[in-house]
Design a protein around this motif. Structure first.
Motif, PDB file in Angstrom:
ATOM      1  N   ALA A 106     -25.274  68.488 -68.187  1.00 25.54           N
ATOM      2  CA  ALA A 106     -25.583  67.073 -68.407  1.00 25.54           C
ATOM      3  C   ALA A 106     -26.544  66.897 -69.574  1.00 25.54           C
ATOM      4  CB  ALA A 106     -26.159  66.477 -67.137  1.00 25.54           C
ATOM      5  N   ARG A 107     -27.472  67.873 -69.687  1.00 29.29           N
ATOM      6  CA  ARG A 107     -28.460  67.768 -70.756  1.00 29.29           C
ATOM      7  C   ARG A 107     -27.902  68.169 -72.107  1.00 29.29           C
ATOM      8  NH1 ARG A 107     -33.957  70.346 -68.037  1.00 29.29           N
ATOM      9  NH2 ARG A 107     -34.421  68.579 -66.664  1.00 29.29           N
ATOM     10  N   ALA A 108     -26.857  68.946 -72.109  1.00 26.48           N
ATOM     11  CA  ALA A 108     -26.287  69.400 -73.370  1.00 26.48           C
ATOM     12  C   ALA A 108     -25.787  68.196 -74.153  1.00 26.48           C
ATOM     13  CB  ALA A 108     -25.151  70.380 -73.108  1.00 26.48           C
ATOM     14  N   GLU A 109     -26.105  68.145 -75.432  1.00 27.70           N
ATOM     15  CA  GLU A 109     -25.762  67.019 -76.290  1.00 27.70           C
ATOM     16  C   GLU A 109     -24.974  67.534 -77.472  1.00 27.70           C
ATOM     17  OE1 GLU A 109     -28.284  63.107 -77.411  1.00 27.70           O
ATOM     18  OE2 GLU A 109     -29.126  64.987 -78.151  1.00 27.70           O
ATOM     19  N   PRO A 110     -23.907  66.871 -77.833  1.00 24.78           N
ATOM     20  CA  PRO A 110     -23.157  67.316 -79.011  1.00 24.78           C
ATOM     21  C   PRO A 110     -24.077  67.404 -80.228  1.00 24.78           C
ATOM     22  CG  PRO A 110     -21.970  65.589 -77.832  1.00 24.78           C
ATOM     23  CD  PRO A 110     -23.316  65.672 -77.207  1.00 24.78           C
ATOM     24  N   ASP A 111     -23.755  68.324 -81.109  1.00 19.49           N
ATOM     25  CA  ASP A 111     -24.601  68.509 -82.294  1.00 19.49           C
ATOM     26  C   ASP A 111     -24.710  67.244 -83.121  1.00 19.49           C
ATOM     27  OD1 ASP A 111     -24.991  71.103 -81.523  1.00 19.49           O
ATOM     28  OD2 ASP A 111     -23.523  71.962 -82.910  1.00 19.49           O
ATOM     29  N   THR A 112     -23.641  66.461 -83.144  1.00 15.18           N
ATOM     30  CA  THR A 112     -23.676  65.225 -83.928  1.00 15.18           C
ATOM     31  C   THR A 112     -24.712  64.251 -83.372  1.00 15.18           C
ATOM     32  OG1 THR A 112     -21.856  64.414 -82.553  1.00 15.18           O
ATOM     33  CG2 THR A 112     -21.287  65.415 -84.669  1.00 15.18           C
ATOM     34  N   ARG A 155     -30.307  61.868 -83.118  1.00 12.45           N
ATOM     35  CA  ARG A 155     -31.514  61.717 -82.295  1.00 12.45           C
ATOM     36  C   ARG A 155     -32.733  62.285 -83.019  1.00 12.45           C
ATOM     37  NH1 ARG A 155     -32.355  60.609 -77.113  1.00 12.45           N
ATOM     38  NH2 ARG A 155     -30.112  60.813 -76.620  1.00 12.45           N
ATOM     39  N   ASP A 156     -32.592  63.495 -83.567  1.00 17.20           N
ATOM     40  CA  ASP A 156     -33.716  64.108 -84.285  1.00 17.20           C
ATOM     41  C   ASP A 156     -34.159  63.228 -85.456  1.00 17.20           C
ATOM     42  OD1 ASP A 156     -33.631  66.231 -82.563  1.00 17.20           O
ATOM     43  OD2 ASP A 156     -32.537  67.562 -83.936  1.00 17.20           O
ATOM     44  N   ILE A 205     -35.662  54.407 -78.359  1.00 15.00           N
ATOM     45  CA  ILE A 205     -34.275  54.859 -78.444  1.00 15.00           C
ATOM     46  C   ILE A 205     -33.698  54.776 -77.034  1.00 15.00           C
ATOM     47  CG2 ILE A 205     -32.743  56.759 -79.025  1.00 15.00           C
ATOM     48  CD1 ILE A 205     -34.974  57.804 -80.887  1.00 15.00           C
ATOM     49  N   VAL A 206     -32.813  53.843 -76.801  1.00 16.04           N
ATOM     50  CA  VAL A 206     -32.260  53.623 -75.460  1.00 16.04           C
ATOM     51  C   VAL A 206     -31.160  54.628 -75.154  1.00 16.04           C
ATOM     52  CG1 VAL A 206     -31.109  51.970 -73.936  1.00 16.04           C
ATOM     53  CG2 VAL A 206     -32.831  51.184 -75.571  1.00 16.04           C
ATOM     54  N   ARG A 207     -30.265  54.809 -76.092  1.00 21.01           N
ATOM     55  CA  ARG A 207     -29.124  55.685 -75.814  1.00 21.01           C
ATOM     56  C   ARG A 207     -28.512  56.168 -77.125  1.00 21.01           C
ATOM     57  NH1 ARG A 207     -26.559  52.396 -73.118  1.00 21.01           N
ATOM     58  NH2 ARG A 207     -24.925  51.703 -74.561  1.00 21.01           N
ATOM     59  N   VAL A 209     -25.457  54.320 -81.301  1.00 21.71           N
ATOM     60  CA  VAL A 209     -26.905  54.286 -81.128  1.00 21.71           C
ATOM     61  C   VAL A 209     -27.298  52.933 -80.552  1.00 21.71           C
ATOM     62  CG1 VAL A 209     -29.131  54.324 -82.317  1.00 21.71           C
ATOM     63  CG2 VAL A 209     -27.312  55.896 -83.012  1.00 21.71           C
ATOM     64  N   VAL A 210     -28.149  52.941 -79.539  1.00 17.27           N
ATOM     65  CA  VAL A 210     -28.697  51.715 -78.964  1.00 17.27           C
ATOM     66  C   VAL A 210     -30.217  51.791 -79.062  1.00 17.27           C
ATOM     67  CG1 VAL A 210     -28.864  50.219 -76.944  1.00 17.27           C
ATOM     68  CG2 VAL A 210     -26.742  51.492 -77.379  1.00 17.27           C
ATOM     69  N   LEU A 211     -30.801  50.833 -79.767  1.00 16.76           N
ATOM     70  CA  LEU A 211     -32.250  50.765 -79.945  1.00 16.76           C
ATOM     71  C   LEU A 211     -32.761  49.456 -79.348  1.00 16.76           C
ATOM     72  CD1 LEU A 211     -32.513  51.863 -83.707  1.00 16.76           C
ATOM     73  CD2 LEU A 211     -32.525  53.322 -81.674  1.00 16.76           C
ATOM     74  N   ALA A 212     -34.038  49.450 -78.956  1.00 14.90           N
ATOM     75  CA  ALA A 212     -34.655  48.246 -78.416  1.00 14.90           C
ATOM     76  C   ALA A 212     -36.047  48.086 -79.005  1.00 14.90           C
ATOM     77  CB  ALA A 212     -34.738  48.314 -76.891  1.00 14.90           C
ATOM     78  N   GLY A 213     -36.384  46.845 -79.357  1.00 17.45           N
ATOM     79  CA  GLY A 213     -37.703  46.547 -79.896  1.00 17.45           C
ATOM     80  C   GLY A 213     -38.673  46.162 -78.802  1.00 17.45           C
ATOM     81  N   GLU A 214     -39.782  45.553 -79.222  1.00 14.35           N
ATOM     82  CA  GLU A 214     -40.823  45.201 -78.263  1.00 14.35           C
ATOM     83  C   GLU A 214     -40.361  44.143 -77.268  1.00 14.35           C
ATOM     84  OE1 GLU A 214     -44.089  43.720 -80.513  1.00 14.35           O
ATOM     85  OE2 GLU A 214     -42.953  42.092 -81.430  1.00 14.35           O
ATOM     86  N   ASP A 215     -39.353  43.342 -77.636  1.00  8.16           N
ATOM     87  CA  ASP A 215     -38.834  42.333 -76.706  1.00  8.16           C
ATOM     88  C   ASP A 215     -37.773  42.902 -75.771  1.00  8.16           C
ATOM     89  OD1 ASP A 215     -36.770  42.768 -78.464  1.00  8.16           O
ATOM     90  OD2 ASP A 215     -36.566  40.672 -79.101  1.00  8.16           O
ATOM     91  N   ARG A 216     -37.512  44.217 -75.877  1.00  8.02           N
ATOM     92  CA  ARG A 216     -36.555  44.944 -75.031  1.00  8.02           C
ATOM     93  C   ARG A 216     -35.099  44.519 -75.248  1.00  8.02           C
ATOM     94  NH1 ARG A 216     -39.714  45.525 -69.181  1.00  8.02           N
ATOM     95  NH2 ARG A 216     -41.615  46.503 -70.026  1.00  8.02           N
ATOM     96  N   LYS A 217     -34.863  43.702 -76.238  1.00  9.75           N
ATOM     97  CA  LYS A 217     -33.483  43.341 -76.573  1.00  9.75           C
ATOM     98  C   LYS A 217     -32.806  44.533 -77.221  1.00  9.75           C
ATOM     99  CE  LYS A 217     -30.733  40.067 -79.266  1.00  9.75           C
ATOM    100  NZ  LYS A 217     -30.766  38.906 -80.209  1.00  9.75           N
ATOM    101  N   ARG A 218     -31.596  44.827 -76.776  1.00 12.90           N
ATOM    102  CA  ARG A 218     -30.888  46.017 -77.249  1.00 12.90           C
ATOM    103  C   ARG A 218     -30.024  45.695 -78.472  1.00 12.90           C
ATOM    104  NH1 ARG A 218     -29.220  49.654 -71.985  1.00 12.90           N
ATOM    105  NH2 ARG A 218     -31.289  49.628 -71.006  1.00 12.90           N
ATOM    106  N   HIS A 219     -30.026  46.638 -79.403  1.00 15.01           N
ATOM    107  CA  HIS A 219     -29.243  46.506 -80.634  1.00 15.01           C
ATOM    108  C   HIS A 219     -28.394  47.771 -80.786  1.00 15.01           C
ATOM    109  CE1 HIS A 219     -31.730  43.072 -82.015  1.00 15.01           C
ATOM    110  NE2 HIS A 219     -32.683  43.708 -81.358  1.00 15.01           N
ATOM    111  N   GLU A 220     -27.096  47.579 -80.907  1.00 18.16           N
ATOM    112  CA  GLU A 220     -26.165  48.708 -80.964  1.00 18.16           C
ATOM    113  C   GLU A 220     -25.559  48.837 -82.352  1.00 18.16           C
ATOM    114  OE1 GLU A 220     -21.815  49.619 -79.074  1.00 18.16           O
ATOM    115  OE2 GLU A 220     -23.432  49.233 -77.625  1.00 18.16           O
ATOM    116  N   SER A 221     -25.402  50.060 -82.816  1.00 14.95           N
ATOM    117  CA  SER A 221     -24.749  50.323 -84.093  1.00 14.95           C
ATOM    118  C   SER A 221     -24.045  51.674 -84.021  1.00 14.95           C
ATOM    119  CB  SER A 221     -25.759  50.304 -85.245  1.00 14.95           C
ATOM    120  OG  SER A 221     -26.696  51.347 -85.088  1.00 14.95           O
TER     121      SER A 221
END
Length: 357
Positions: free
Chosen positions: A30-36, A41-42, A83-85, A102-114
């Motif tokens: 479950a913890r293993a993450e594809p290299d991409t 993430r890094d 970094i949400v996901r 990629v899903v990111l969230a700012g201080e207002d916790r609103k999620r932004h996906e790209s």
């Protein structure tokens, strides 16, 4: 009987051991993450830590030369985001790239996906577009400010905007240093990974509000501007809020004065103005017009003698803007000057009566 209990205990222990091995294996899987996904993430974690050098190394991208990279510094970055996901959403052995959502969230916790495209190259994996081109539109400020970094506004080819390269993340524009003349509502702006050369523009956002101190400062600067214009001997500069159309005559309500000379100006009343935020600066609007007295010598009739005359001209603020400089001082400028346009010719004496001595 004892041997049976011993065997049962040994069997139970073996089962527990096997179950533990399976559980550890599942956790590791479950913890293993594809290299991409791990690469993306890094990269984002380095940005969140405000380690610009590390982020650029991970992305295998050089810092842009010249003005374009001025905001690729820790002081420009904001840390208040998460970094949400990060998940790999497309991968194929037959494709030269993979896609990572990629899903990111700012201080207002609103999620932004790209979506980030990761290229598969001989040298390894590489993020296709690690930097974002961001277009800053002209504002009432003579500078661009990202985080705590403030630099002069140097217009681009279209004159009304300028472009810089930014790292993905969240930013605070025009909020880094205290500004007593204009205020900006505190807010974060998401700059999403994968946008690449998409030209995002903040024209009209953030919204600037002129403070009471700003209104007073603009009024004082405008009065000083009028005083400077009133020092002219002859026609004032076209940027001034008063004047007459031609060097060969002065048009008034009653007569036209020909061949005017020995021209001087005297401020009779300063205007009452209000400054309103606009795209190219703070627009000046007259609540009450100012008045400047014109003194000179000229001929009221074409074949008549030259006589001294006086006419009171309006001081009109239209076509003038105010702007706030890097040092916080107010400048009065023609509305089109920042766009490379010339100032219109002003004729503000034609509605006033002519006094001849």
């Amino acid at each position: 009987m004892k041997e049976f209990r011993y065997r049962r205990r040994r069997t139970a222990a073996a089962g527990m051991f096997l179950a533990g091995v399976v559980l550890v294996s599942l956790i590791q899987t479950a913890r293993a993450e594809p290299d991409t996904a791990a690469l993306v993430r890094d990269y984002l974690e380095a940005i969140k830590e405000r380690d610009v050098g590390k982020a650029l190394r991970i992305a295998r991208v050089d810092r842009p030369e010249g003005e374009a990279g001025r905001f690729l510094v820790p002081e420009a970055l904001d840390e208040d985001w998460t970094i949400v996901r990060i998940t790999e959403t497309f991968a194929s052995d037959y494709s030269d790239h993979a896609e990572v959502t990629v899903v990111l969230a700012g201080e207002d916790r609103k999620r932004h996906e790209s979506t980030v495209k990761v290229l598969k190259e001989n040298g390894g994996l590489r993020i296709e577009e690690p930097l974002v081109t961001w277009r800053f539109a002209m504002t009432p400020l003579l500078y661009v400010e990202v985080g705590k970094v403030r630099i002069p506004f140097r217009k681009g080819p279209d004159a009304a905007s300028v472009e810089y390269r930014l790292l993905p993340g969240f930013y605070r524009f025009y909020q880094g240093r205290p500004q007593s003349l204009v205020s900006v509502k505190p807010a974060q702006e998401p700059v999403l990974p994968g946008d690449g050369d998409v030209h995002r523009e903040i024209a009209g956002s953030p919204t600037f509000t002129v403070t009471p101190a700003g209104q007073r400062a603009v009024s004082a600067a405008y009065n000083a501007f009028i005083d400077q214009c009133a020092k002219a001997r002859g026609r004032p500069d076209a940027t001034c809020p008063f004047g007459f159309e031609s060097a060969g005559y002065v048009r008034t309500r009653d007569e036209i004065v020909l061949d005017p000379e020995a021209i001087s100006w005297k401020v009779r009343k300063y205007p009452t103005i209000v400054a309103l935020p606009g795209g190219g600066g703070l627009e000046l609007v007259d609540r009450e017009r100012g008045a400047v007295e014109l003194h000179g010598i000229g001929r009221v009739q074409e074949d008549g003698p030259k006589r001294r005359f006086t006419v009171t001209c309006d001081a009109l603020s239209n076509s003038l803007h105010a702007a706030v400089g890097m040092d916080g001082k107010i400048s009065i400028i023609p509305a089109g000057r920042r766009l490379g346009q010339g100032a219109p010719i002003r004729e503000t004496c034609r509605q006033a009566p002519l006094l001849v001595r």
